[in-house]
Design a protein around this motif. Structure first.
Motif, mmCIF file in Angstrom:
data_model
loop_
_atom_site.group_PDB
_atom_site.id
_atom_site.type_symbol
_atom_site.label_atom_id
_atom_site.label_comp_id
_atom_site.label_asym_id
_atom_site.label_seq_id
_atom_site.Cartn_x
_atom_site.Cartn_y
_atom_site.Cartn_z
ATOM 1 N N LEU A 1 0.836 -1.209 0.000
ATOM 2 C CA LEU A 1 0.000 0.000 0.000
ATOM 3 C C LEU A 1 0.869 1.256 0.000
ATOM 4 C CD1 LEU A 1 -2.854 -0.870 2.526
ATOM 5 C CD2 LEU A 1 -3.104 -0.424 0.098
ATOM 6 N N ALA A 2 2.015 1.173 0.655
ATOM 7 C CA ALA A 2 2.857 2.364 0.780
ATOM 8 C C ALA A 2 3.620 2.652 -0.493
ATOM 9 C CB ALA A 2 3.838 2.188 1.946
ATOM 10 N N ARG A 3 4.035 1.595 -1.185
ATOM 11 C CA ARG A 3 4.982 1.805 -2.265
ATOM 12 C C ARG A 3 4.416 1.569 -3.665
ATOM 13 N NH1 ARG A 3 7.586 4.698 0.319
ATOM 14 N NH2 ARG A 3 9.567 4.298 1.354
ATOM 15 N N TYR A 4 3.245 0.992 -3.768
ATOM 16 C CA TYR A 4 2.722 0.689 -5.090
ATOM 17 C C TYR A 4 1.337 1.281 -5.276
ATOM 18 C CZ TYR A 4 6.480 -2.680 -5.707
ATOM 19 O OH TYR A 4 7.700 -3.262 -5.835
ATOM 20 N N LYS A 5 0.990 1.478 -6.536
ATOM 21 C CA LYS A 5 -0.410 1.766 -6.806
ATOM 22 C C LYS A 5 -0.970 0.600 -7.601
ATOM 23 C CE LYS A 5 0.988 4.782 -10.561
ATOM 24 N NZ LYS A 5 1.159 6.094 -11.056
ATOM 25 N N PHE A 6 -2.213 0.283 -7.331
ATOM 26 C CA PHE A 6 -2.838 -0.807 -8.071
ATOM 27 C C PHE A 6 -4.336 -0.584 -8.035
ATOM 28 C CE2 PHE A 6 -1.578 -2.058 -3.789
ATOM 29 C CZ PHE A 6 -2.786 -2.404 -3.197
ATOM 30 N N ARG A 7 -5.017 -1.240 -8.924
ATOM 31 C CA ARG A 7 -6.469 -1.053 -8.961
ATOM 32 C C ARG A 7 -7.085 -1.633 -7.699
ATOM 33 N NH1 ARG A 7 -8.931 -2.479 -14.660
ATOM 34 N NH2 ARG A 7 -10.759 -2.928 -13.377
ATOM 35 N N GLY A 8 -8.051 -0.895 -7.144
ATOM 36 C CA GLY A 8 -8.713 -1.380 -5.948
ATOM 37 C C GLY A 8 -7.928 -1.093 -4.678
ATOM 38 N N LYS A 9 -6.918 -0.237 -4.772
ATOM 39 C CA LYS A 9 -6.114 0.068 -3.588
ATOM 40 C C LYS A 9 -6.958 0.710 -2.486
ATOM 41 C CE LYS A 9 -2.019 2.721 -2.321
ATOM 42 N NZ LYS A 9 -0.791 3.352 -2.817
ATOM 43 N N SER A 10 -7.720 1.740 -2.868
ATOM 44 C CA SER A 10 -8.512 2.415 -1.837
ATOM 45 C C SER A 10 -9.651 1.513 -1.361
ATOM 46 C CB SER A 10 -9.048 3.743 -2.359
ATOM 47 O OG SER A 10 -9.727 3.553 -3.561
ATOM 48 N N PHE A 11 -10.110 0.644 -2.266
ATOM 49 C CA PHE A 11 -11.153 -0.307 -1.872
ATOM 50 C C PHE A 11 -10.614 -1.252 -0.801
ATOM 51 C CE2 PHE A 11 -12.824 -4.635 -2.502
ATOM 52 C CZ PHE A 11 -14.153 -4.425 -2.145
ATOM 53 N N LEU A 12 -9.410 -1.768 -1.024
ATOM 54 C CA LEU A 12 -8.805 -2.697 -0.064
ATOM 55 C C LEU A 12 -8.612 -2.007 1.286
ATOM 56 C CD1 LEU A 12 -7.485 -5.488 0.445
ATOM 57 C CD2 LEU A 12 -5.308 -4.423 -0.128
ATOM 58 N N ARG A 13 -8.179 -0.755 1.214
ATOM 59 C CA ARG A 13 -7.956 0.008 2.433
ATOM 60 C C ARG A 13 -9.250 0.164 3.230
ATOM 61 N NH1 ARG A 13 -4.717 4.238 4.855
ATOM 62 N NH2 ARG A 13 -6.371 5.436 5.802
ATOM 63 N N ALA A 14 -10.305 0.549 2.510
ATOM 64 C CA ALA A 14 -11.597 0.735 3.181
ATOM 65 C C ALA A 14 -12.122 -0.599 3.697
ATOM 66 C CB ALA A 14 -12.593 1.378 2.229
ATOM 67 N N LEU A 15 -12.000 -1.632 2.861
ATOM 68 C CA LEU A 15 -12.507 -2.958 3.236
ATOM 69 C C LEU A 15 -11.822 -3.450 4.508
ATOM 70 C CD1 LEU A 15 -14.246 -5.408 2.351
ATOM 71 C CD2 LEU A 15 -12.232 -6.294 1.183
ATOM 72 N N SER A 16 -10.506 -3.238 4.591
ATOM 73 C CA SER A 16 -9.774 -3.724 5.754
ATOM 74 C C SER A 16 -10.221 -3.001 7.023
ATOM 75 C CB SER A 16 -8.273 -3.524 5.551
ATOM 76 O OG SER A 16 -7.926 -2.177 5.811
ATOM 77 N N GLY A 17 -10.757 -1.794 6.849
ATOM 78 C CA GLY A 17 -11.177 -1.022 8.016
ATOM 79 C C GLY A 17 -12.515 -1.477 8.580
ATOM 80 N N ILE A 18 -13.314 -2.126 7.738
ATOM 81 C CA ILE A 18 -14.658 -2.509 8.194
ATOM 82 C C ILE A 18 -14.619 -3.449 9.404
ATOM 83 C CG2 ILE A 18 -16.763 -3.723 7.519
ATOM 84 C CD1 ILE A 18 -16.495 -2.441 4.778
ATOM 85 N N PRO A 19 -13.803 -4.533 9.369
ATOM 86 C CA PRO A 19 -13.795 -5.410 10.550
ATOM 87 C C PRO A 19 -13.469 -4.653 11.828
ATOM 88 C CG PRO A 19 -12.564 -6.422 8.766
ATOM 89 C CD PRO A 19 -12.945 -5.052 8.305
ATOM 90 N N PHE A 20 -12.558 -3.678 11.729
ATOM 91 C CA PHE A 20 -12.110 -2.981 12.927
ATOM 92 C C PHE A 20 -13.250 -2.270 13.645
ATOM 93 C CE2 PHE A 20 -10.212 0.632 15.172
ATOM 94 C CZ PHE A 20 -9.367 -0.058 16.009
ATOM 95 N N VAL A 21 -14.185 -1.711 12.877
ATOM 96 C CA VAL A 21 -15.277 -0.998 13.540
ATOM 97 C C VAL A 21 -16.448 -1.918 13.845
ATOM 98 C CG1 VAL A 21 -14.698 1.232 12.559
ATOM 99 C CG2 VAL A 21 -16.291 -0.257 11.367
ATOM 100 N N LEU A 22 -16.404 -3.131 13.328
ATOM 101 C CA LEU A 22 -17.530 -4.025 13.605
ATOM 102 C C LEU A 22 -17.533 -4.398 15.086
ATOM 103 C CD1 LEU A 22 -17.657 -6.576 10.669
ATOM 104 C CD2 LEU A 22 -19.007 -4.530 11.033
#
Lengths: 556, 341
Positions: free
Chosen positions: A81-102
Motif C-alpha cells: 500500500l505504501a509503495r505501489y499503486k494498483f487497482r482497488g487500492k482504496s477499496f482494499l484500504r476501506a474494506l480492511s477497516g470494516i472489521p475494525f469498527v464491527l
C-alpha cells in the motif's frame, strides 16, 4: 471572563473522567484489597489458584500469537500500500477497516456464519459429501480466536505502518542502495529503523486489543477458553464473586495501562499534522510482473470480505431446509415478540434502545470531548494539557468489562446510585468512545493553522466571517466524524453493556448474544439478521468517516 | 501608492526591521530582496496588517493606515506555503475574497473563471486543492490573491518550494500575468535572478535595513556597498588605498582621479575583464580554475597572493590550467570603490 471560560472547559472533561473513570476504578481497587482480616485475600486466592494463573498465561500468549500473526499478514500489505499503486487500492484500504469498527459480536457471528457448524463451508461440505457431521471444527478452537483477532486488527498494521511508510521518501532507500547495500541490508538497516516507531505503536495497539478481547473469546472460543477479560465477566455474572473479579480487573488494568502509556508515547512520535503534499509517484503493481503480490492481495481482500458476505447471505437463507431460496423471514421475525418471558425483550425494542443509547452517547461524548480536544489543540504546551492528553487515552487501554464492573461496583450505592438508571449504558459507551472522539477532533482543530485565518483576513474576511467560513467548516467535518465514531462504538459495544444493561432493555449486541445461546433455527437466523443490520450500520458509518475524515498520520 | 515610513520592529531584544522607508507606485512591481533572516516576511506581515510595527507608519496614498485591520486594507497576500483552504475546492478558494466583498454570485463566477483562465487553470474549478501538484497549488494561491483585484498584491517567496525547472517557467508566466493585470505588486524573494526577471525596482534588505533601493540594472551595475556586490555574486572584493590620485590595490596600482584619499574596498567586476592586454590596466598570473556554467565560464587567476575571478563567454578559448597569461580591464567600468570607515 476568559479565564472562567477556560476553567469551565478544563472542568468538564476532568470531572467526567474523575467521576466515571477514576472513581469506579478506585472502587474496584478498594474492593479487591478487601477489608479488615481479609486484606489482600482476593489476591492470595488468585495466586493460589492454578486455574487463574493458567488463565493469565493463556491471555498473554494468545495475544502475543495473535499479534505476531496479524503482523505477518499485515506487513506485506502495508508495504504494498505504501509503495505501489494498483487497482482497488482504496477499496482494499476501506474494506480492511470494516472489521475494525464491527462490534466484536458481529465479527464472531460472521465467522460463525462462515465456518460454524451451521456455516456456509460446513453446510456445503455436508451437502456435497452427504455427511452427518460438520467436517470442520472451527468454533470453540484456538484457531477461531486467532483468525478472528487477525481479521479484526490487520487494518491497524495497514494504516499505522502503511501510512507512515508511504510518507518516507523512497529516495532514502535508494540512497542506501547506491551506497552498496543489498535489498536485505537496506531493509534491516534503513527501512526497519525508520518505520520502527510506527511498527512498535501498531504492535502494541494490536496486542492491547487482543489482550482485552472479549466477544471473540466468549463466542468463538467457547467455554474451554478463558482470558482475564472473560473470567472477570464469569466471576461477576455467574459466580457473583465481585472481590475476585475486581482483583483480576486490577491486574489486567495495570498491564493495559502500562501498555497504553508506552503506546501514547510512541504514537506521539509517529503523528504529524496533515499537510497538502504532492502525491509521490508510485510504481504500478501488475499481476503479470508481481503474481505473488497480486495473489496475496486478492486473498487478503477475500479474507476480509468472506465473513461479511457470509453473514449477510446467511441472514437471508433458510438454515434448516434444503435449497437456497432467499427469505426475509428472519428480518420479519425481528418485529415479533412471541415469548412471554419477561427477560426476553423483542428485537425491535433492542433496536430502539440501541438507537437511544447511541444518540445519548453522541451528545455526551461531544459535550465532554469537544472542550477537551479544543484545549489539547490550542493549549498544547500548558501543563494541564500534557496531563489531560494521556488521561483521555486511558479508557482505550481499559477493558470494557472492567469499566462495566467498575460501574456496577461504584455506581450502585450512594453517593452515586445509578443502578436503576438507564443512563449507565451511555455513560459507559461515552468512556469507550471518548479517546476516538478526542483523537478525531484534535487534529482538525489543530489543522486550522493561523496561516489560514491570516489568509482569510487578508482576503477581506472580518473576524466573524473567518470563524464562519474557515473555522466552522473545518471543524464541522471532524464533528461529524466524531459523532459517527461515538454512534458506531455505542451501537456495537458489548463488553461493558453485557454487564450493566438492564435485562429488560438489552442492546442489539446483548440480544444477539442471547439469541446465539438459544436453540432453534429462528433464533440463529434472527441473530444473523441483527448482526447484518449492525454490520451495515457500522460499515456505512466507517465509509462516511473515511470520506470526511481529515487524516492525520498515526492517529488511531 | 504604498508608502512605508521609518518602520521598526523588534522581537524580544532583536531588532528585525530598522528604519525601513520606501514606496511602491501604482502599477509598479517592486522586489523585496534579501538573504533569509533579513526581515522580508516580517515586513510583509506589517504591510498586510497581520503584525504591528513598534514604530513608523504604513501609508496608502499618503494616508496612515497603520490602525486599519488587515481585512479592511484591500491588500492581497500570497503566502509562501499557499495556505489554501483545505475544505474549499479550487473555485471555492478563488472566490473567497470576492464573497467577502459581498459581490453578486454571477459576477463572482465570471471573475473566478476569468482568473483561473489567466493562471492556466481553466476547468480546474471543482478539483480538491489537496489533489493538486505543487505548481497547481501555487497557481490557485495566485488566482485567489488576484481575484479581488487587490490594491496591492504581496507575494512571499511564491516560487520558493518549487523545483528549478518549474520555477523558471512559472516566473515568466507570473511576470506576464502581473503585467497583464497592471497589478501593483511587492514580490519577496531571496533569489536575485527572480528579482531581476520580475521587478521594476528592487529593495535590497540587509539585516533589517535597506541596503539599496534601485532599478535592477542600476543595482547590478552600481552596487551601493560591498554587501550588495557580494550578494549579487560580484565576489572580487579587495582592500586598497587611494593616495595622491593613485589607487593602490593588491594586484595593481593605477591612476585614479576623483576619489578622496583613504582606505577603500575595491570591487573588480568579474564581468568587465577580458583576456589579453587590450585594456588600460593589466594583471598577469596563472590560471588556477575554470568553472563552466553554460553560456559563461568563471575563471580564476592567481596573481601574487590574490585570486581574481573573471567571467568570459564559454566560446572563448582559455589557456590551460597552470599557464601564465594576462587579463586586462578598463578601470572606469571595471573598478568600483567603497570608502571604508
Amino acid at each position: 471572563m476568559r479565564k472562567n471560560l477556560a476553567g469551565l472547559l478544563w472542568f468538564l472533561p476532568l470531572a467526567f473522567l474523575a467521576l466515571f473513570y477514576f472513581y469506579p476504578l478506585a472502587s474496584i481497587l478498594a474492593l479487591s484489597f478487601g477489608r479488615g482480616l481479609t486484606v489482600m485475600q482476593p489476591f492470595v486466592q488468585i495466586f493460589l489458584s492454578g486455574s487463574i494463573l493458567g488463565i493469565a498465561w493463556f491471555t498473554i500468549w494468545q495475544a502475543a500469537l495473535s499479534t505476531l500473526l496479524t503482523l505477518a499478514l499485515g506487513l506485506p500489505a502495508a508495504y504494498l500500500l505504501a509503495r505501489y499503486k494498483f487497482r482497488g487500492k482504496s477499496f482494499l484500504r476501506a474494506l480492511s477497516g470494516i472489521p475494525f469498527v464491527l462490534p466484536t459480536l458481529v465479527v464472531a457471528t460472521a465467522f460463525e456464519a462462515l465456518l460454524g457448524p451451521r456455516g456456509w463451508v460446513n453446510q456445503s461440505l455436508i451437502d456435497l459429501f452427504a455427511l452427518d457431521q460438520p467436517p470442520i471444527q472451527f468454533v470453540n478452537t484456538l484457531t477461531a480466536i486467532l483468525v478472528a483477532h487477525v481479521f479484526y486488527n490487520t487494518t491497524i498494521v495497514l494504516r499505522l505502518v502503511g501510512d507512515f511508510w508511504a510518507r518516507l521518501s523512497p529516495r532514502i532507500e535508494q540512497a542506501a542502495r547506491s551506497l552498496g547495500a543489498n535489498g536485505w541490508q537496506t531493509f534491516t538497516k534503513i527501512t526497519l529503523p525508520m518505520i520502527a516507531p510506527a511498527l512498535s505503536a501498531a504492535t502494541l495497539l494490536v496486542f492491547i486489543f487482543d489482550f482485552t478481547s472479549f466477544g471473540v473469546i466468549l463466542i468463538l472460543g467457547g467455554p474451554q477458553f478463558a482470558t482475564l477479560e472473560t473470567e472477570i465477566y464469569f466471576q461477576t455474572v455467574a459466580l457473583f464473586n465481585l472481590p475476585i473479579a475486581a482483583a483480576l480487573a486490577l491486574l489486567q488494568l495495570l498491564c493495559t495501562l502500562l501498555l497504553t502509556i508506552i503506546y501514547t508515547k510512541l504514537s506521539a512520535r509517529v503523528s504529524r499534522p496533515a499537510e497538502l503534499r504532492t502525491p509521490t509517484a508510485a510504481h504500478q503493481l501488475s499481476p503479470r510482473k508481481n503474481p505473488v503480490a497480486f495473489i496475496y492481495l486478492v486473498l487478503l481482500a477475500a479474507f476480509f470480505a468472506a465473513p461479511l458476505v457470509g453473514l449477510a447471505a446467511r441472514s437471508i437463507t433458510p438454515v434448516d431446509e434444503q435449497g437456497s431460496a432467499i427469505t426475509f423471514d428472519y428480518y420479519a421475525a425481528l418485529a415479533q415478540n412471541d415469548r412471554d418471558d419477561i427477560f426476553f425483550a423483542p428485537p425491535s425494542s433492542a433496536i430502539s434502545s440501541s438507537l437511544i443509547y447511541g444518540f445519548a452517547t453522541v451528545a455526551l461524548a461531544l459535550l465532554v470531548g469537544l472542550p477537551a480536544a479544543w484545549l489539547l489543540a490550542t493549549r498544547s504546551q500548558a501543563f494541564a494539557s500534557r496531563v489531560l492528553g494521556p488521561l483521555l487515552m486511558l479508557p482505550i487501554g481499559t477493558s470494557a468489562v472492567t469499566l462495566g464492573l467498575g460501574f456496577i461496583v461504584a455506581l450502585d450505592s450512594p453517593p452515586l446510585d445509578l443502578r436503576a438508571s438507564p443512563v449507565l449504558v451511555p455513560l459507559a459507551h461515552t468512556l469507550v468512545a471518548l479517546p476516538f472522539v478526542v483523537r478525531s477532533l484534535t487534529p482538525a482543530l489543530r489543522s486550522i493553522r493561523p496561516r489560514l485565518r491570516q489568509a482569510a483576513a487578508v482576503l477581506g474576511a472580518a473576524p466573524r466571517q473567518v470563524l464562519r467560513h474557515v473555522d466552522l467548516p473545518l471543524v464541522s467535518r471532524a464533528l461529524f466524524v466524531s459523532a459517527m465514531f461515538a454512534f458506531a462504538i455505542s451501537i456495537g459495544e458489548f463488553g461493558a453493556t453485557a454487564l450493566i444493561a438492564r435485562p429488560e432493555y438489552p442492546t442489539i449486541p446483548v440480544l444477539i448474544f442471547r439469541l446465539l445461546s438459544q436453540p432453534g433455527a429462528i433464533h440463529y437466523g434472527q441473530a444473523m439478521a441483527l448482526s447484518t443490520i449492525l454490520m451495515l450500520v457500522t460499515a456505512g458509518g466507517l465509509l462516511l468517516i473515511e470520506r470526511f475524515r481529515i487524516a492525520e498520520v498515526g492517529e488511531f | 501608492m504604498l508608502g512605508l515610513r521609518d518602520i521598526q520592529k523588534k522581537f524580544g531584544t532583536k531588532l528585525v526591521l530598522d528604519g525601513i522607508s520606501f514606496q511602491v507606485k501604482t502599477g509598479e512591481i517592486v522586489a523585496l530582496l534579501g538573504p533569509s533572516g533579513s526581515g522580508k516576511s516580517t515586513l510583509l506581515s506589517i504591510i498586510a496588517g497581520l503584525e504591528q510595527p513598534d514604530r513608523g507608519q504604513v501609508l496608502w496614498d499618503s494616508k496612515d493606515i497603520s490602525a486599519v485591520p488587515s481585512h479592511l486594507r484591500g491588500f492581497g497576500l500570497m503566502f509562501q506555503d499557499y495556505a489554501l483552504f483545505p475544505h474549499r475546492d479550487v473555485s471555492g478558494n478563488t472566490a473567497f475574497g470576492l464573497e467577502m466583498a459581498g459581490q453578486p454570485r454571477a459576477q463572482i463566477n465570471k471573475r473566478v473563471r476569468e482568473v483561473l483562465e489567466l493562471v492556466g487553470l481553466a476547468g480546474f474549478d471543482r478539483r480538491e486543492v489537496s489533489s493538486l501538484s505543487g505548481g497547481e497549488q501555487q497557481r490557485v494561491a495566485l488566482a485567489r490573491a488576484l481575484a479581488p483585484q487587490p490594491k496591492l498584491l504581496m507575494l512571499d517567496e511564491p516560487l520558493g518550494s518549487l523545483d528549478r525547472a518549474l520555477r523558471t517557467r512559472l516566473l515568466q508566466e507570473l511576470a506576464d500575468i502581473l503585467r497583464a493585470e497592471g497589478q501593483t505588486s511587492l514580490y519577496v524573494t531571496h533569489d536575485q535572478e527572480e528579482a531581476f526577471a520580475i521587478a521594476d525596482r528592487i529593495v535590497l534588505l540587509e539585516a533589517g535595513r535597506i541596503a539599496q533601493d534601485a532599478a535592477p540594472q542600476e543595482l547590478y551595475l552600481r552596487p551601493a556597498s560591498p554587501f550588495v556586490a557580494e550578494f549579487l555574486g560580484l565576489h572580487n572584493l579587495f582592500s586598497g588605498k587611494i593616495s595622491a590620485g593613485v589607487l593602490h590595490s593588491p594586484f595593481a596600482e593605477f591612476p585614479y582621479v576623483g576619489g578622496a584619499d583613504g582606505e577603500v574596498t575595491v570591487l573588480l567586476r568579474p564581468d568587465a575583464i577580458n583576456i589579453g592586454d587590450r585594456g588600460q590596466a593589466k594583471i598577469t598570473g596563472k590560471l588556477v580554475k575554470a568553472e563552466f556554467q553554460g553560456s559563461a565560464t568563471s575563471a580564476f587567476l592567481q596573481s601574487a597572493s590574490q585570486l581574481i575571478k573573471f567571467d568570459v563567454s564559454s566560446a572563448t578559448e582559455l589557456p590551460k590550467i597552470g599557464e601564465n597569461f594576462t587579463i586586462s580591464f578598463d578601470p572606469k567600468t571595471a573598478i568600483q570603490l567603497f570608502p571604508r570607515k
